[in-house]
Enzyme design. Structure first.
Site, PDB file in Angstrom:
ATOM      1  N   GLY A  16       0.795  -1.230   0.000  1.00 32.66           N
ATOM      2  CA  GLY A  16       0.000   0.000   0.000  1.00 32.66           C
ATOM      3  C   GLY A  16       0.828   1.281   0.000  1.00 32.66           C
ATOM      4  N   ARG A  47      -2.841  -9.041  -0.723  1.00 30.84           N
ATOM      5  CA  ARG A  47      -3.423 -10.153  -1.493  1.00 30.84           C
ATOM      6  C   ARG A  47      -2.706 -10.395  -2.815  1.00 30.84           C
ATOM      7  NH1 ARG A  47      -9.202  -7.675  -1.516  1.00 30.84           N
ATOM      8  NH2 ARG A  47      -7.778  -5.981  -1.934  1.00 30.84           N
ATOM      9  N   ASP A 178      -0.162   8.348  16.118  1.00 27.37           N
ATOM     10  CA  ASP A 178      -0.643   9.666  15.721  1.00 27.37           C
ATOM     11  C   ASP A 178       0.625  10.351  15.238  1.00 27.37           C
ATOM     12  OD1 ASP A 178      -1.247  12.387  15.588  1.00 27.37           O
ATOM     13  OD2 ASP A 178      -2.886  12.148  17.012  1.00 27.37           O
ATOM     14  N   HIS A 179       0.801  10.427  13.916  1.00 28.01           N
ATOM     15  CA  HIS A 179       2.136  10.815  13.439  1.00 28.01           C
ATOM     16  C   HIS A 179       2.519  12.233  13.855  1.00 28.01           C
ATOM     17  CE1 HIS A 179      -0.317  12.217  10.056  1.00 28.01           C
ATOM     18  NE2 HIS A 179       0.614  13.118   9.896  1.00 28.01           N
ATOM     19  N   HIS A 241      -5.154  14.607  16.046  1.00 28.11           N
ATOM     20  CA  HIS A 241      -3.938  15.434  16.069  1.00 28.11           C
ATOM     21  C   HIS A 241      -4.089  16.702  16.916  1.00 28.11           C
ATOM     22  CE1 HIS A 241      -3.058  12.682  12.960  1.00 28.11           C
ATOM     23  NE2 HIS A 241      -3.717  13.298  12.007  1.00 28.11           N
TER      24      HIS A 241
HETATM   25  N1  LIG Z   1      -1.265   6.685   3.027  1.00 34.35           N
HETATM   26  C1  LIG Z   1      -1.003   7.500   4.027  1.00 34.35           C
HETATM   27  O1  LIG Z   1      -0.201   8.436   3.920  1.00 34.35           O
HETATM   28  C2  LIG Z   1      -1.668   7.304   5.373  1.00 34.35           C
HETATM   29  C3  LIG Z   1      -1.467   8.281   6.367  1.00 34.35           C
HETATM   30  C4  LIG Z   1      -2.038   8.094   7.628  1.00 34.35           C
HETATM   31  C5  LIG Z   1      -2.791   6.951   7.877  1.00 34.35           C
HETATM   32  N2  LIG Z   1      -2.974   6.026   6.888  1.00 34.35           N
HETATM   33  C6  LIG Z   1      -3.742   4.827   7.227  1.00 34.35           C
HETATM   34  O2  LIG Z   1      -2.939   3.694   6.945  1.00 34.35           O
HETATM   35  C7  LIG Z   1      -3.732   2.623   6.496  1.00 34.35           C
HETATM   36  C8  LIG Z   1      -3.261   2.177   5.117  1.00 34.35           C
HETATM   37  O3  LIG Z   1      -3.420   3.249   4.199  1.00 34.35           O
HETATM   38  P1  LIG Z   1      -2.864   3.199   2.713  1.00 34.35           P
HETATM   39  O4  LIG Z   1      -3.011   4.579   2.162  1.00 34.35           O
HETATM   40  O5  LIG Z   1      -1.520   2.583   2.661  1.00 34.35           O
HETATM   41  O6  LIG Z   1      -3.937   2.238   1.995  1.00 34.35           O
HETATM   42  P2  LIG Z   1      -3.815   1.492   0.589  1.00 34.35           P
HETATM   43  O7  LIG Z   1      -2.775   2.120  -0.273  1.00 34.35           O
HETATM   44  O8  LIG Z   1      -5.212   1.363   0.075  1.00 34.35           O
HETATM   45  O9  LIG Z   1      -3.279   0.055   0.997  1.00 34.35           O
HETATM   46  C9  LIG Z   1      -4.114  -0.948   1.481  1.00 34.35           C
HETATM   47  C10 LIG Z   1      -3.322  -2.245   1.554  1.00 34.35           C
HETATM   48  O10 LIG Z   1      -4.146  -3.272   2.092  1.00 34.35           O
HETATM   49  C11 LIG Z   1      -4.053  -4.434   1.271  1.00 34.35           C
HETATM   50  N3  LIG Z   1      -5.313  -5.180   1.412  1.00 34.35           N
HETATM   51  C12 LIG Z   1      -6.571  -4.756   1.153  1.00 34.35           C
HETATM   52  N4  LIG Z   1      -7.467  -5.725   1.444  1.00 34.35           N
HETATM   53  C13 LIG Z   1      -6.753  -6.783   1.912  1.00 34.35           C
HETATM   54  C14 LIG Z   1      -7.104  -8.071   2.391  1.00 34.35           C
HETATM   55  N5  LIG Z   1      -8.366  -8.506   2.461  1.00 34.35           N
HETATM   56  N6  LIG Z   1      -6.109  -8.885   2.803  1.00 34.35           N
HETATM   57  C15 LIG Z   1      -4.820  -8.479   2.756  1.00 34.35           C
HETATM   58  N7  LIG Z   1      -4.416  -7.281   2.317  1.00 34.35           N
HETATM   59  C16 LIG Z   1      -5.387  -6.445   1.891  1.00 34.35           C
HETATM   60  C17 LIG Z   1      -3.798  -3.865  -0.116  1.00 34.35           C
HETATM   61  O11 LIG Z   1      -3.165  -4.770  -0.995  1.00 34.35           O
HETATM   62  P3  LIG Z   1      -3.972  -5.809  -1.933  1.00 34.35           P
HETATM   63  O12 LIG Z   1      -4.991  -5.021  -2.661  1.00 34.35           O
HETATM   64  O13 LIG Z   1      -2.923  -6.408  -2.792  1.00 34.35           O
HETATM   65  O14 LIG Z   1      -4.570  -6.813  -0.994  1.00 34.35           O
HETATM   66  C18 LIG Z   1      -2.813  -2.724   0.216  1.00 34.35           C
HETATM   67  O15 LIG Z   1      -1.507  -3.227   0.400  1.00 34.35           O
HETATM   68  C19 LIG Z   1      -5.163   3.133   6.543  1.00 34.35           C
HETATM   69  O16 LIG Z   1      -5.704   2.830   7.801  1.00 34.35           O
HETATM   70  C20 LIG Z   1      -4.994   4.637   6.410  1.00 34.35           C
HETATM   71  O17 LIG Z   1      -6.085   5.352   6.958  1.00 34.35           O
HETATM   72  C21 LIG Z   1      -2.425   6.191   5.652  1.00 34.35           C
END
Ligand SMILES: NC(=O)c1ccc[n+]([C@@H]2O[C@H](COP(=O)([O-])OP(=O)(O)OC[C@H]3O[C@@H](n4cnc5c(N)ncnc54)[C@H](OP(=O)(O)O)[C@@H]3O)[C@@H](O)[C@H]2O)c1
Length: 499
Positions: A16, A47, A178-179, A241
């Protein structure tokens, strides 16, 4: 070289955005500094059917912005292993356990495991439950669970989520990220307060008139419309935050700078956070949504025009309001808070406004009605440092005064060496230091606080959205909120070129 840390990281959501943009570069910086050396390994899971080689290339590519030495980056990436894993499939945890055991032996990891949930919160309970039921936890070392926001949608859902997780992990094994708490200057709030007698002696309602916390973003919702529609600024920023920053500003000095002592002070001051009535929520909190405008020649659209946003969306992209702590130190001192998207400038800062002197003795000679306020500004982002605004005599005849600023900014060299928030937090997790993570009791209280406002807003028609222009500092009602109390926002980048 630093003390080497020994652990196996298992990252759920290893393909992700968060993992690639934040976690891999931060782990690499810890590797460069020697905190991670030979005895660490990472299992990335998601996945999609990736091979180890492909995954290691992804990790390697994610380091590009750090301009790494290619050999070192390759060596680092060789510690990463990919496991195709659906978090809802029990059998996949058996395979995961076997891989974890194998890597534990290969890298001599002493059973130390860090489980990082970098994926949708709806899976957190499922993952935690399976880790326990399928014996992926290892009793020989530590087991630490790292959770990203959002932690629940309101108090009730946060409580359910917490119970699900607590069925497998004890509170002291849970690291809720909480970054903002990983940022240098947020941590420096404690240094400024508790390291300086002249500040801490004045840090109460006898000398402070009000405190203002601004967390403004210049960007709009961009690609995150789907997420944001279900969140809004109150849940996305205020409940976590901003409440955390307010807590650090308001808490009593801890007995020591130890995680347990700091936590108990944070929890204590949050117990004094006033949970308003619906009527108070209506009066003390205002919301906004950005509208189209041309800023510096660029045409910016409405929030409602963003992808995955409803054309009549009532979601707020701006919140301003007043928090109060009902205790001896803070009775009568409002903490004004403000956050929003598409505001004039990206900035996170705290303005501590001191009370005026009882009288202005220069008035008779200089005809100036008011002395400028004394303000301590703590800059958190994008620059770090602080300014203390005092009054000094203007040079020349007569007796006019003018505000003079005593400013401290980190040197550019120090700024480059400042660890990124995630790097710092990952090291804290490796060290088992929970100071900069959120305890359940803190979360529970800030959800109770946000729930009242959220419920009032959900039950009443939203204002006529959009109600502020992109590139402004929010809707007029945010200024009126302070004007009603005879105050104004100190930070206004639309009026001055203050940073
Ligand atoms: N991105 C940021 O900067 C950021 C900042 C603060 C907080 N967050 C939090 O961090 C978390 C992740 O965010 P993200 O932006 O990285 O999300 P993302 O890019 O949508 O990544 C989601 C990940 O989950 C995997 N996934 C989804 N369904 C799955 C399943 N059933 N089994 C196993 N793996 C599964 C996806 O890969 P597959 O599709 O290959 O399964 C992907 O690796 C969230 O809670 C978000 O609110 C993110």
């Amino acid at each position: 070289m630093q003390d080497e840390k020994v652990a196996l990281f298992i990252i759920f959501g290893g393909s992700g955005d968060l993992a690639r943009r934040k976690l891999y570069p931060s782990l690499f910086r810890l590797y460069q500094k020697g905190y991670l050396q030979k005895h660490f390994a990472v299992i990335g899971t998601a996945r999609r059917p990736w091979s180890n080689d492909y995954y290691q290339q992804i990790v390697f590519d994610s380091l590009a912005s750090l301009n790494p030495d290619a050999e070192q980056a390759k060596e680092f990436a060789s510690h990463f292993y990919y496991q195709s894993h659906d978090v809802t499939n029990t059998e996949h945890y058996v395979v995961l356990r076997e891989l974890a055991q194998k890597l534990d032996t290969q890298y001599q990891l002493a059973g130390n495991r860090i489980f990082y949930m970098a994926m949708s919160p709806r899976f957190f309970g499922t993952i935690a439950g399976h880790l326990k039921s399928e014996d992926v936890l290892d009793d020989r070392g530590f087991n630490r669970l790292v959770i990203e926001k959002p932690f629940g949608h309101d108090f009730a859902s946060a409580q359910v989520l917490n119970e699900d997780i607590r069925a497998s992990f004890a509170e002291n094994q849970i690291y809720r990220i909480d970054h903002y708490l990983g940022k240098e200057m947020v941590q420096n709030i404690s240094a400024i307060r508790f390291g300086n007698n002249i500040i801490e002696s004045l840090w109460n309602n006898r000398y402070i008139d009000n405190i203002q916390i601004t967390l403004s973003e210049a960007l709009g919702v961009e690609e995150r419309g789907g997420y944001y529609e279900n969140s809004g600024a109150l849940r996305d920023m205020v409940q976590n935050h901003i409440s955390q920053i307010a807590t650090l500003l308001a808490m009593e000095p801890p007995v020591s700078f130890d995680a347990a002592d700091i936590r108990s002070e944070k929890i204590k001051v949050l117990r004094s956070l006033h949970i308003g009535t619906p009527e108070e929520a209506r009066q003390d909190f205002v919301r906004g949504q950005y509208g189209a405008a041309t800023v510096a020649g660029e045409a910016l659209d409405n929030y409602r025009d963003a992808a995955q946003v409803a054309p009549e969306s009532k979601t707020e992209t701006f919140v301003a309001g007043k928090m109060t702590f009902e205790n001896y130190r803070w009775a009568g001192v409002p903490f004004y808070i403000r956050t929003g998207k598409r505001l004039a400038k990206k900035a996170t800062r705290v303005d501590v406004v001191f009370k005026q002197l009882p009288m202005n003795i220069f008035q008779s000679v200089n005809k100036q009605d008011n002395l400028a306020e004394n303000v301590l500004t703590i800059y958190i982002e994008p620059t770090e440092g602080f300014t203390l605004q005092l009054n000094a005599k203007r040079v020349g005849q007569g007796f006019a005064t003018r505000p003079a600023a005593l400013t401290f900014r980190h040197s550019s060299e120090a700024a480059t060496n400042t660890p990124e928030a995630y790097e710092r937090l990952l090291l804290d997790i490796l060290n088992g230091d929970s100071t900069n993570f959120t305890h359940w009791d803190e979360l529970a209280q800030t959800w109770r606080f946000a729930d009242v406002i959220e419920k009032v807003w959900a039950s009443e028609p939203a204002p006529d959205f959009p109600n502020y222009l992109s590139g402004s500092m929010g809707p007029a009602c945010a200024d009126e909120l302070l004007a009603r109390d005879g105050r104004h926002w100190v930070y206004d980048p639309t009026q001055t070129d203050c940073e």
